[in-house]
Scaffold this motif. Structure first.
Motif, mmCIF file in Angstrom:
data_model
loop_
_atom_site.group_PDB
_atom_site.id
_atom_site.type_symbol
_atom_site.label_atom_id
_atom_site.label_comp_id
_atom_site.label_asym_id
_atom_site.label_seq_id
_atom_site.Cartn_x
_atom_site.Cartn_y
_atom_site.Cartn_z
ATOM 1 N N UNK A 1 0.843 -1.185 0.000
ATOM 2 C CA UNK A 1 0.000 0.000 0.000
ATOM 3 C C UNK A 1 0.883 1.240 0.000
ATOM 4 N N UNK A 2 0.380 2.272 -0.645
ATOM 5 C CA UNK A 2 1.043 3.569 -0.576
ATOM 6 C C UNK A 2 -0.021 4.619 -0.269
ATOM 7 N N UNK A 3 0.316 5.509 0.642
ATOM 8 C CA UNK A 3 -0.560 6.608 1.022
ATOM 9 C C UNK A 3 0.112 7.889 0.557
ATOM 10 N N UNK A 4 -0.542 8.578 -0.365
ATOM 11 C CA UNK A 4 -0.006 9.797 -0.963
ATOM 12 C C UNK A 4 -0.913 10.944 -0.537
ATOM 13 N N UNK A 5 -0.329 12.005 0.016
ATOM 14 C CA UNK A 5 -1.173 13.095 0.493
ATOM 15 C C UNK A 5 -0.422 14.419 0.470
ATOM 16 N N UNK A 6 -1.194 15.478 0.569
ATOM 17 C CA UNK A 6 -0.676 16.800 0.889
ATOM 18 C C UNK A 6 -1.598 17.358 1.956
ATOM 19 N N UNK A 7 -1.113 18.331 2.677
ATOM 20 C CA UNK A 7 -1.857 18.842 3.822
ATOM 21 C C UNK A 7 -1.570 20.328 3.989
ATOM 22 N N UNK A 8 -2.509 21.054 4.548
ATOM 23 C CA UNK A 8 -2.285 22.472 4.832
ATOM 24 C C UNK A 8 -2.051 22.699 6.319
ATOM 25 N N UNK A 9 -2.925 22.142 7.153
ATOM 26 C CA UNK A 9 -2.859 22.366 8.596
ATOM 27 C C UNK A 9 -2.704 21.056 9.368
ATOM 28 N N UNK A 10 -2.196 20.030 8.720
ATOM 29 C CA UNK A 10 -1.896 18.721 9.312
ATOM 30 C C UNK A 10 -3.120 17.845 9.581
ATOM 31 N N UNK A 11 -4.322 18.303 9.227
ATOM 32 C CA UNK A 11 -5.515 17.476 9.436
ATOM 33 C C UNK A 11 -5.527 16.278 8.493
ATOM 34 N N UNK A 12 -5.284 16.516 7.213
ATOM 35 C CA UNK A 12 -5.224 15.410 6.257
ATOM 36 C C UNK A 12 -4.043 14.506 6.588
ATOM 37 N N UNK A 13 -2.967 15.078 7.062
ATOM 38 C CA UNK A 13 -1.805 14.286 7.470
ATOM 39 C C UNK A 13 -2.161 13.330 8.609
#
Length: 140
Positions: A1-13
């Protein structure tokens, strides 16, 4: 599995790391890639080797972050087959990024076993627990 993300205020992170926990609990090798810290070509190497591709973005101006959009455009061109996709993200008002990502994954013929994985503002422990349970049900 790979989890690819970007975040602004660390919530999505924080959502990305909760998802990572589930894959680890199920003994599925998992890699997490923040698009702010990883070169997109390196991320694609991980994508081409993964069965599960989880993509996360907060909502910005009624859509996903430009870095996530660029990633999905690149991945679409490579057209990986027989993949399972999971979209997730946080939002303040609209929350459109998650459905936008889901639509792109489905257009690429990904199986999308769970939908609507989004959290408003900063996900609390209860929301992260619910997210983990939905992921547990979606992966085999």
């Amino acid at each position: 599995a790979v989890i690819v993300y970007d975040t602004m205020w660390h919530s999505t992170e924080s959502m990305a790391y909760a998802i990572k926990d589930v894959f680890e609990e199920k003994d599925i090798p998992c890699e997490i890639r923040n698009l702010q810290a990883s070169h997109i070509s390196d991320v694609m190497t991980s994508v081409l080797e993964a069965k599960y591709i989880c993509v996360g973005s907060p909502t910005l101006n009624n859509g996903m972050l430009p870095s996530v959009s660029a990633f999905l455009t690149y991945m679409k061109g490579l057209a990986p087959k027989n993949r399972i996709g999971i979209a997730f993200g946080s939002y303040g008002w609209g929350g459109q990024s998650v459905s936008d990502i889901e639509n792109i994954l489905e257009a690429g013929k990904f199986e999308v076993p769970v939908k609507g994985l989004k959290a408003q503002w900063v996900p609390d422990e209860k929301e992260l627990f619910e997210l983990k349970n939905k992921i547990k049900e979606a992966i085999k």
